[in-house]
Design an enzyme around this catalytic site. Structure first.
Site, PDB file in Angstrom:
ATOM      1  N   CYS A 170      -0.073   0.810   8.056  1.00  0.00           N
ATOM      2  CA  CYS A 170      -0.426   0.119   6.813  1.00  0.00           C
ATOM      3  C   CYS A 170      -1.904   0.372   6.546  1.00  0.00           C
ATOM      4  CB  CYS A 170      -0.154  -1.370   6.971  1.00  0.00           C
ATOM      5  SG  CYS A 170      -0.853  -2.402   5.651  1.00  0.00           S
ATOM      6  N   CYS A 184       0.849  -1.199   0.000  1.00  0.00           N
ATOM      7  CA  CYS A 184       0.000   0.000   0.000  1.00  0.00           C
ATOM      8  C   CYS A 184       0.886   1.252   0.000  1.00  0.00           C
ATOM      9  CB  CYS A 184      -0.950  -0.008   1.188  1.00  0.00           C
ATOM     10  SG  CYS A 184      -0.147   0.314   2.769  1.00  0.00           S
TER      11      CYS A 184
END
Ligand code: NAD
Ligand code: AHE
Ligand code: ZN
Length: 375
Positions: free
Chosen positions: A111, A100
């Site tokens: 995250c 990501c």
């Protein structure tokens, strides 16, 4: 058991502040990208108590709390490649997908892959829970829900560790100890010779002390309203102690006077917004950096005069000490195995999952750092 629903014991929080109930819970098999883990040991962290209190805007009920644990993979869902049944693992509330925007930034350990689901107690795939009691869903918590004999987590939230590591000890590497060490090593980046102030000498504050000692800090000043905390804190590197209750002046002034203008680094490890202000304001003009580690209740806000920042003080915060979970938890386990970091020393009590309400009572007494439950 692979592919089948497992019925096992879990501690269910039905309502804020109401005693947890040990229930027979149904745990659905892991779906694509999910892992079902047999939890062997779980510790209690003050964040569990915070959410249980009803003050966490992300706390949903009924739920299964718990986020500091270790166990063994029971089965994996479709497409899971990095772990397999039998692997020893630590569930990580801070995921690491390595794909990501956050993971690729090189600037943060946060995250984004599953965070929208873990904040509302469900799994990413179908936005549903894998836990139920007699057909009624029970929410997940922090993507971990470790107060259960079995849990289901996202594969990006599983750190595979050395199978020789004692799970009853390294479960602590799921939260409190890495948070404190990483606050020093990753977030503040304390240099040798620094002066450090630590507000709150629970597990997190003591891990900050240990981190500061290994980073070569000179003065490590512990601040706590409970003077009994100093004896233990010395073993973790604290070499001066101040109890704010022994002083008339605001604690920030006491620290500034003690340190010729303020400390290089301070850490708030309590979750109290007025202490967060004091922690910032006891930093040295021009460079002092204060790191917020404590979690404050919903609706609480921090304040200070902007002049404090104009004149060079820096305010930061840290989640899981800035560690990249899947990559660095196994590394922390190795550091523990090599006796480079403490873990056993934070464990003051051992109990069973069935005694969890008693364990929470203990957590609010000054004598308990970490209580490890065997499930
Ligand atoms: P703890 O309750 O064991 O420790 C807090 C300490 O602060 C205690 O020793 C207490 O006596 C002391 N204290 C309370 N009020 C004080 C005051 N006004 N002045 C000075 N000392 C005071 O808690 P812990 O498990 O060490 O966790 C500390 C905090 O860190 C909690 O808020 C927890 O939710 C948070 N936390 C944050 C992260 C993160 O990733 N940011 C991770 C883990 C824990
Ligand atoms: N849900 C809470 C926030 C709680 C919080 O800040 N959690 C820390 C970990 S505490 C572990 O003991 C954290 O990592 N935060 C980053 C994140 O993504 O949640 C609230 O008050 O809303
Ligand atoms: Zn925690």
């Amino acid at each position: 058991t692979q592919g089948q629903v497992i019925t096992c014991k879990a501690a269910v929080a039905y309502e804020a502040n109401k005693p947890l109930v040990i229930e027979d819970v149904q745990v659905a098999p892991p779906q694509a990208g999910e892992v079902r883990i047999k939890i062997l040991f779980t510790a209690l962290c003050h964040t569990d108590a915070y959410t249980w209190s009803g003050k966490d805007p992300e706390g949903l009920f009924p739920c299964i709390l718990g986020h500091e644990a270790a166990g063994i993979v029971e089965s994996v869902g479709e497409g899971v490649t990095e772990v397999q049944p039998g692997d020893h693992v630590i569930p990580c509330y801070q995921a690491e997908c390595r794909e990501c925007k956050f993971c690729k930034s090189g600037k943060t350990n946060l995250c984004g892959k599953v965070r929208s689901a873990t904040g509302v107690g469900v799994m990413m795939n179908d936005r549903k829970s894998r836990f139920s009691v007699n057909g009624k869903p029970i929410y997940h918590f922090m993507g971990t829900s470790t107060f259960s004999q079995y849990t289901v987590v996202h594969d990006v939230s599983v750190a595979k560790i050395d199978p020789l590591a004692p799970l009853d000890k390294v479960c602590l590497l799921g939260c409190g100890v890495p948070t404190g060490l990483g606050a020093v090593w990753n977030t503040a980046k304390v240099e040798p010779g620094s002066n450090v102030a630590i507000f709150g000498l629970g597990t997190v504050g003591l891990a900050v002390a240990e981190g500061a000692k290994t980073a070569g800090a000179t003065r490590i000043i512990g601040i706590d309203i409970d003077s009994k905390k100093y004896e233990t804190a010395k073993k973790f590197g604290v070499n001066e102690f101040v109890n704010p209750k022994d002083h008339q002046k605001p604690i920030q002034e006491v620290i500034v006077d003690l340190t010729d203008g303020g400390v290089d680094y301070s850490f708030e490890c309590i979750g109290n917004v007025s202490v967060m202000r004091a922690a910032l304001e006891c930093c040295h003009k021009g460079w002092g950096t204060s790191v917020i580690v404590g979690v404050a209740a919903s609706g609480q806000e921090i304040s200070t005069r902007p002049f404090q920042l104009v004149t060079g003080r820096v305010w930061k915060g840290t989640a899981f000490g800035g560690f990249k979970s899947r990559t660095q938890v196994p590394w922390l386990v190795e550091k523990y195995m090599n006796k480079e970091i403490k873990v056993d020393e934070y464990i003051t009590h051992n109990m069973t999952l069935g005694e969890i309400n008693k364990a929470f009572d203990l957590l609010h007494e000054g004598t308990c750092l970490r209580c490890v439950l065997s499930t």
